[in-house]
Design a protein around this motif. Sequence first.
Motif, PDB file in Angstrom:
ATOM      1  N   PRO A   1       0.795  -1.230   0.000  1.00 51.45           N
ATOM      2  CA  PRO A   1       0.000   0.000   0.000  1.00 51.45           C
ATOM      3  C   PRO A   1       0.828   1.281   0.000  1.00 51.45           C
ATOM      4  O   PRO A   1       0.234   2.359  -0.025  1.00 51.45           O
ATOM      5  CB  PRO A   1      -0.801  -0.118   1.294  1.00 51.45           C
ATOM      6  CG  PRO A   1       0.115  -0.865   2.221  1.00 51.45           C
ATOM      7  CD  PRO A   1       0.848  -1.849   1.345  1.00 51.45           C
TER       8      PRO A   1
ATOM      9  N   ALA B   1       0.130   7.336  -3.388  1.00 50.77           N
ATOM     10  CA  ALA B   1      -0.099   8.787  -3.462  1.00 50.77           C
ATOM     11  C   ALA B   1       0.155   9.353  -4.857  1.00 50.77           C
ATOM     12  O   ALA B   1      -0.480  10.324  -5.250  1.00 50.77           O
ATOM     13  CB  ALA B   1       0.779   9.504  -2.440  1.00 50.77           C
ATOM     14  N   LEU B   2       1.110   8.786  -5.580  1.00 47.66           N
ATOM     15  CA  LEU B   2       1.385   9.275  -6.937  1.00 47.66           C
ATOM     16  C   LEU B   2       1.485   8.089  -7.887  1.00 47.66           C
ATOM     17  O   LEU B   2       2.354   7.238  -7.723  1.00 47.66           O
ATOM     18  CB  LEU B   2       2.691  10.080  -6.978  1.00 47.66           C
ATOM     19  CG  LEU B   2       2.664  11.476  -6.368  1.00 47.66           C
ATOM     20  CD1 LEU B   2       4.069  12.056  -6.312  1.00 47.66           C
ATOM     21  CD2 LEU B   2       1.748  12.416  -7.150  1.00 47.66           C
TER      22      LEU B   2
ATOM     23  N   TYR C   1      12.583   0.074  -3.915  1.00 45.64           N
ATOM     24  CA  TYR C   1      13.925  -0.352  -3.490  1.00 45.64           C
ATOM     25  C   TYR C   1      14.474  -1.543  -4.274  1.00 45.64           C
ATOM     26  O   TYR C   1      15.349  -2.272  -3.790  1.00 45.64           O
ATOM     27  CB  TYR C   1      14.005  -0.610  -1.974  1.00 45.64           C
ATOM     28  CG  TYR C   1      14.265   0.663  -1.210  1.00 45.64           C
ATOM     29  CD1 TYR C   1      15.486   1.321  -1.303  1.00 45.64           C
ATOM     30  CD2 TYR C   1      13.274   1.255  -0.430  1.00 45.64           C
ATOM     31  CE1 TYR C   1      15.707   2.516  -0.650  1.00 45.64           C
ATOM     32  CE2 TYR C   1      13.493   2.452   0.223  1.00 45.64           C
ATOM     33  CZ  TYR C   1      14.719   3.079   0.110  1.00 45.64           C
ATOM     34  OH  TYR C   1      14.948   4.273   0.758  1.00 45.64           O
TER      35      TYR C   1
ATOM     36  N   LEU D   1      12.156   6.623  -6.809  1.00 47.30           N
ATOM     37  CA  LEU D   1      11.142   5.773  -7.453  1.00 47.30           C
ATOM     38  C   LEU D   1      10.583   6.333  -8.764  1.00 47.30           C
ATOM     39  O   LEU D   1      10.595   5.671  -9.789  1.00 47.30           O
ATOM     40  CB  LEU D   1       9.991   5.496  -6.480  1.00 47.30           C
ATOM     41  CG  LEU D   1       8.918   4.556  -7.029  1.00 47.30           C
ATOM     42  CD1 LEU D   1       9.386   3.121  -6.987  1.00 47.30           C
ATOM     43  CD2 LEU D   1       7.606   4.704  -6.270  1.00 47.30           C
TER      44      LEU D   1
ATOM     45  N   MET E   1       2.536  16.049  -5.620  1.00 46.93           N
ATOM     46  CA  MET E   1       1.350  15.630  -4.885  1.00 46.93           C
ATOM     47  C   MET E   1       0.360  16.779  -4.780  1.00 46.93           C
ATOM     48  O   MET E   1      -0.850  16.596  -4.926  1.00 46.93           O
ATOM     49  CB  MET E   1       1.737  15.108  -3.489  1.00 46.93           C
ATOM     50  CG  MET E   1       2.401  13.729  -3.541  1.00 46.93           C
ATOM     51  SD  MET E   1       3.116  13.200  -1.964  1.00 46.93           S
ATOM     52  CE  MET E   1       1.654  13.054  -0.962  1.00 46.93           C
TER      53      MET E   1
ATOM     54  N   VAL F   1      14.604   8.571   1.774  1.00 44.78           N
ATOM     55  CA  VAL F   1      13.731   7.386   1.735  1.00 44.78           C
ATOM     56  C   VAL F   1      12.390   7.756   1.109  1.00 44.78           C
ATOM     57  O   VAL F   1      11.840   7.017   0.306  1.00 44.78           O
ATOM     58  CB  VAL F   1      13.516   6.806   3.156  1.00 44.78           C
ATOM     59  CG1 VAL F   1      12.425   5.740   3.151  1.00 44.78           C
ATOM     60  CG2 VAL F   1      14.812   6.221   3.685  1.00 44.78           C
TER      61      VAL F   1
ATOM     62  N   LEU G   1      11.800   9.695  -1.192  1.00 48.02           N
ATOM     63  CA  LEU G   1      11.886   9.750  -2.652  1.00 48.02           C
ATOM     64  C   LEU G   1      11.717   8.377  -3.288  1.00 48.02           C
ATOM     65  O   LEU G   1      11.393   8.263  -4.463  1.00 48.02           O
ATOM     66  CB  LEU G   1      13.241  10.313  -3.098  1.00 48.02           C
ATOM     67  CG  LEU G   1      13.523  11.758  -2.749  1.00 48.02           C
ATOM     68  CD1 LEU G   1      14.882  12.178  -3.267  1.00 48.02           C
ATOM     69  CD2 LEU G   1      12.448  12.673  -3.312  1.00 48.02           C
ATOM     70  N   GLU G   2      11.962   7.304  -2.528  1.00 50.37           N
ATOM     71  CA  GLU G   2      11.828   5.956  -3.072  1.00 50.37           C
ATOM     72  C   GLU G   2      10.513   5.323  -2.622  1.00 50.37           C
ATOM     73  O   GLU G   2       9.774   4.770  -3.411  1.00 50.37           O
ATOM     74  CB  GLU G   2      13.024   5.088  -2.639  1.00 50.37           C
ATOM     75  CG  GLU G   2      12.933   3.625  -3.047  1.00 50.37           C
ATOM     76  CD  GLU G   2      13.073   3.394  -4.555  1.00 50.37           C
ATOM     77  OE1 GLU G   2      13.593   4.260  -5.262  1.00 50.37           O
ATOM     78  OE2 GLU G   2      12.622   2.334  -5.027  1.00 50.37           O
ATOM     79  N   LYS G   3      10.263   5.397  -1.332  1.00 47.81           N
ATOM     80  CA  LYS G   3       9.011   4.826  -0.819  1.00 47.81           C
ATOM     81  C   LYS G   3       8.015   5.961  -0.631  1.00 47.81           C
ATOM     82  O   LYS G   3       7.946   6.575   0.427  1.00 47.81           O
ATOM     83  CB  LYS G   3       9.255   4.086   0.509  1.00 47.81           C
ATOM     84  CG  LYS G   3       8.027   3.283   0.949  1.00 47.81           C
ATOM     85  CD  LYS G   3       8.204   2.678   2.322  1.00 47.81           C
ATOM     86  CE  LYS G   3       8.089   3.718   3.421  1.00 47.81           C
ATOM     87  NZ  LYS G   3       7.919   3.121   4.746  1.00 47.81           N
ATOM     88  N   LEU G   4       7.266   6.239  -1.675  1.00 51.00           N
ATOM     89  CA  LEU G   4       6.272   7.310  -1.586  1.00 51.00           C
ATOM     90  C   LEU G   4       5.197   6.891  -0.595  1.00 51.00           C
ATOM     91  O   LEU G   4       4.988   5.706  -0.352  1.00 51.00           O
ATOM     92  CB  LEU G   4       5.627   7.554  -2.953  1.00 51.00           C
ATOM     93  CG  LEU G   4       6.560   7.823  -4.131  1.00 51.00           C
ATOM     94  CD1 LEU G   4       5.745   8.048  -5.398  1.00 51.00           C
ATOM     95  CD2 LEU G   4       7.407   9.038  -3.857  1.00 51.00           C
ATOM     96  N   PRO G   5       4.486   7.849  -0.030  1.00 52.82           N
ATOM     97  CA  PRO G   5       3.438   7.480   0.928  1.00 52.82           C
ATOM     98  C   PRO G   5       2.227   6.858   0.233  1.00 52.82           C
ATOM     99  O   PRO G   5       2.101   6.924  -0.991  1.00 52.82           O
ATOM    100  CB  PRO G   5       3.079   8.808   1.586  1.00 52.82           C
ATOM    101  CG  PRO G   5       3.501   9.851   0.622  1.00 52.82           C
ATOM    102  CD  PRO G   5       4.645   9.293  -0.168  1.00 52.82           C
ATOM    103  N   ASN G   6       1.377   6.275   1.026  1.00 55.61           N
ATOM    104  CA  ASN G   6       0.116   5.734   0.518  1.00 55.61           C
ATOM    105  C   ASN G   6      -0.804   6.860   0.075  1.00 55.61           C
ATOM    106  O   ASN G   6      -1.526   6.742  -0.912  1.00 55.61           O
ATOM    107  CB  ASN G   6      -0.542   4.895   1.625  1.00 55.61           C
ATOM    108  CG  ASN G   6      -1.967   4.522   1.297  1.00 55.61           C
ATOM    109  OD1 ASN G   6      -2.882   5.327   1.488  1.00 55.61           O
ATOM    110  ND2 ASN G   6      -2.170   3.313   0.787  1.00 55.61           N
ATOM    111  N   GLY G   7      -0.767   7.955   0.821  1.00 55.63           N
ATOM    112  CA  GLY G   7      -1.658   9.060   0.516  1.00 55.63           C
ATOM    113  C   GLY G   7      -2.837   9.129   1.476  1.00 55.63           C
ATOM    114  O   GLY G   7      -3.552  10.121   1.516  1.00 55.63           O
TER     115      GLY G   7
ATOM    116  N   GLU H   1       2.289   3.423   5.802  1.00 63.50           N
ATOM    117  CA  GLU H   1       1.475   3.178   4.610  1.00 63.50           C
ATOM    118  C   GLU H   1       0.424   2.098   4.815  1.00 63.50           C
ATOM    119  O   GLU H   1      -0.504   1.960   4.024  1.00 63.50           O
ATOM    120  CB  GLU H   1       2.378   2.823   3.423  1.00 63.50           C
ATOM    121  CG  GLU H   1       3.219   1.568   3.586  1.00 63.50           C
ATOM    122  CD  GLU H   1       4.584   1.835   4.222  1.00 63.50           C
ATOM    123  OE1 GLU H   1       4.762   2.928   4.818  1.00 63.50           O
ATOM    124  OE2 GLU H   1       5.449   0.953   4.130  1.00 63.50           O
ATOM    125  N   PHE H   2       0.583   1.303   5.890  1.00 63.91           N
ATOM    126  CA  PHE H   2      -0.426   0.281   6.210  1.00 63.91           C
ATOM    127  C   PHE H   2      -1.502   0.843   7.130  1.00 63.91           C
ATOM    128  O   PHE H   2      -2.366   0.106   7.586  1.00 63.91           O
ATOM    129  CB  PHE H   2       0.228  -0.922   6.884  1.00 63.91           C
ATOM    130  CG  PHE H   2       1.063  -1.741   5.943  1.00 63.91           C
ATOM    131  CD1 PHE H   2       0.485  -2.760   5.199  1.00 63.91           C
ATOM    132  CD2 PHE H   2       2.413  -1.485   5.786  1.00 63.91           C
ATOM    133  CE1 PHE H   2       1.250  -3.513   4.321  1.00 63.91           C
ATOM    134  CE2 PHE H   2       3.170  -2.230   4.903  1.00 63.91           C
ATOM    135  CZ  PHE H   2       2.595  -3.248   4.170  1.00 63.91           C
TER     136      PHE H   2
END
Lengths: 518, 373
Positions: free
Chosen positions: A87, A91-92, A153, A188, B33, B69, B71-77, B155-156
């Motif tokens: 999950p 967001a994008l 990753y 990413l 975003m 981090v 920049l790699e693991k974007l949030p869920n939103g 994100e969970f």
Amino acid sequence: MRIGIDVGGTNTDAVLMDGHRVVAACKCPTSADVRGGIIAALRTLLDRPGIDRRAIDYAVIGTTHFTNAFVQARDLTRVAAIRLGAPATLALPPFAGWPDAMRHAVEGLSAIIGGGHQFDGREISPLDEKALLSVADDIRAKGLTAAAICSVYSPTNAELELRAAEILGNELPDLGISLSHRIGRIGLLERESATIMNAALLDLAAHVVASFRQAFADLALDIPFYVSQNDGTILSAATVAQTPVLTFASGPTNSMRGAALLSGLSDAIVIDIGGTTSDIGVIQAGYPRESNIPVDIGGVRTNFRMPDTLSIGLGGGSLVTDDGVVARVGPRSVGYRLIEDGLVFGGNVLTATDIAVASGLADIGDAARVRHLDQDMLARARASIVRLLEDGVDRMKSSSNDVPVVLVGGGAILVEGGLRGVSRIVRLEHGDVANAVGAALAQVGGEVDQIYVYSQVGRDNALAAARELALSRAMAAGADPATLEIVDIDEVPIDYVPGQAVRVRVKAAGNLKAGEKQ
Amino acid sequence: MRYLRREDIEDFALGGGLFGCGGGGDTYIGKLMLETEMQRVPEIPLLSIDEVPDDALVVLTAIVGAPSVFLEKLPNGGEDRRVIEQVEKECGKPVFGILIGEVGGLNSVLPAVTAARLGLPLIDADPTGRCVPSVHATSFNINHLNISPIVIADEFMNTVVIRTDDHLKGERLTRSIIVEMGGSAIFAFCPVTGAELRRIGLAGAVTHPIQVGRAIREAREGGQSPFKAVADLLTATPLYGWADTLIEGKITDVQRRSDTGFTIGSAVIHSLGEDADRLDLEFKNEHLVARINGRIRATVPDLITVLDSETGEHIGTDRLRYGQRVTVMLVRAPAIWRTARGLSLLGPRGYGIDCDYVPVEVLNGGGEEVRVR
């Protein structure tokens, strides 16, 4: 001996190299089918007297073909963009930040499904195989032929991308699949976009590589050939058919590498003075210094390994104006119209080339047409040119020590003496085919881009492990172990997280094992 | 009522950089975003501190963890919605509006995304007035407000609520939890009422960046140097009241290392021309001290910020490089940082700089001199 070929938008250049010596060089027009231009150039080269075809080990091709195709959105296929990371990352979506026209040309479908890793190696979620099968159904229903898979990753752990590719490949055997860990580094969206670009170019890449092959076959030239990539190392023809996007910046890289190699310098500044701009780059340990700043291609942000170049508005066609105190040179230029508009060519625009001819630095066009120019003005204009270059060199230097400068390009005539901050200026005999030389002398590389937690593994252990991995990757790519060396180590601490997590990038490179056939 | 509009985004992000003081992270993802969200909601109500009712609850949202981090693991939103819902549950009343996390960098943009998503007004205020390296360096702490609850979500939608009386403890507990959450998470802390906000909030966390961004853009479009316009603008604000260009020059040396999760290092900048002045900067994520020819000209908590001389864009301490043409600006820190308690959180001695704090306008107005030992 080896052959270097540069397939540009206008010209296809070819050189035959013996070590670092140019044995023969030629320029031919690029043909629409690529193949014709290569054949013409190679034929010119090989038909020279005294050339022994059997002494040629391999050929390396540099090309801007794929960059041009993407930027112009031509010959692209639609792509199924599949991200593993839910999950997280919802967001994008894929294609976020793409220009609308580009997105319309490329987006087949977008999906974000379970998968991905955390920065420390744990899985975010297991791979959602059920969701992946349903994406496969969509791909089938839409008749898409290419997919891009990007897992969070994946540059540090490629396992999930490989597994997803296996599942998709079983479902859709004809699907072209691009995996992000083979293409980009951490970051990413940029890596994912590059992977999508790559997938969109797969069909074209298959055609172009086939026409490269056909050109060699038509000439009955039975040697392996490679394609040079962004960082000055080579890809096999089979690899470039899979990762065409890795050639996106090979043009400037080859020109800088070629200039450095012809000059025999491994640390230098290279200035390529063209008609409108001077491109200034830095060679460190024989390789172009890479840019830290994300690069836009066709309006899409990427994190390719691009050479860090500074473009300044000074070239042979730069306009010159003088107010009696200061003479301004550039940034406006007559560009390719120099041979009509410049004073020495019978035109009526005062250009930097006219200054060079009037000052006796070059013998181009009709010198009589610039004899009337005021000596004081000429001196002011020459001073402005020197100042622009000195300023550019100074911006690009990595320390305040004086550095050697290699001058290439038609505009090299603008420079007469020395430059401040420059230890010496090297001019090259074959500077006009520096791109092809850079391609011919490209090396085989291996790169690591990974996060290590120093408090757990220790810095020395981490760096040793990264070095080892880079060396073994370069050897796997065909590098001769005797010439293999580490060419770059870069450590970037990850802020705000305890435990000294550090992103380590190590690059190894060496000469291709001579005579090795694929 | 005012609004934050789509056409403000560029200026907002560009101008925010100045308050980053070298830290704050890359705003690109945040900007994307916000652009995405504002295609749906083209304008976000923007309230000044005075427009928040006395008993209304407001709270900030922010990313906590490593910007790299993120920049790699974007949030869920959905984390920010989860966090706000939990804050409402903990406080027993609805959240009225969203505060800016900290002016400058990523956390000045993300709260606007939250406001757009939740359909709440954005409050033109933040608890720092500049980028800071830790959760406990805020005007909330200076004014003895209870930091609890701190609500962190990943994100969970795993959600952790921390209750503590101690801001420093809150900082430490938060850090350990975000490592378990994968290096970055979204959080909210120290919800306050409108009345409390008027006592301690720093007004202008949206307005100031937009004004600065616009000044830079307009100066650039007109072929002018933006720095004079920016200095005049900030000098005229009640919150900052003093700003000036310290030096325009070239970076001649950068040294950086990683220590305990921070980017620590120094940079040297020489002014152009004959008899060049030498500026020494020391930083720990953010810039800590600026010395010209060995003499201190600014220290934390005053704002020291390095901008690209051509574009006016902020250059973070992780991106400084030899040869860059830069302009260093100094801005007076908001008054709360100059109190004894403010200085105990963000003063020079806390960073191992062996000098007492002297206000930047004194150091640069021909006033008293601070000797470096």
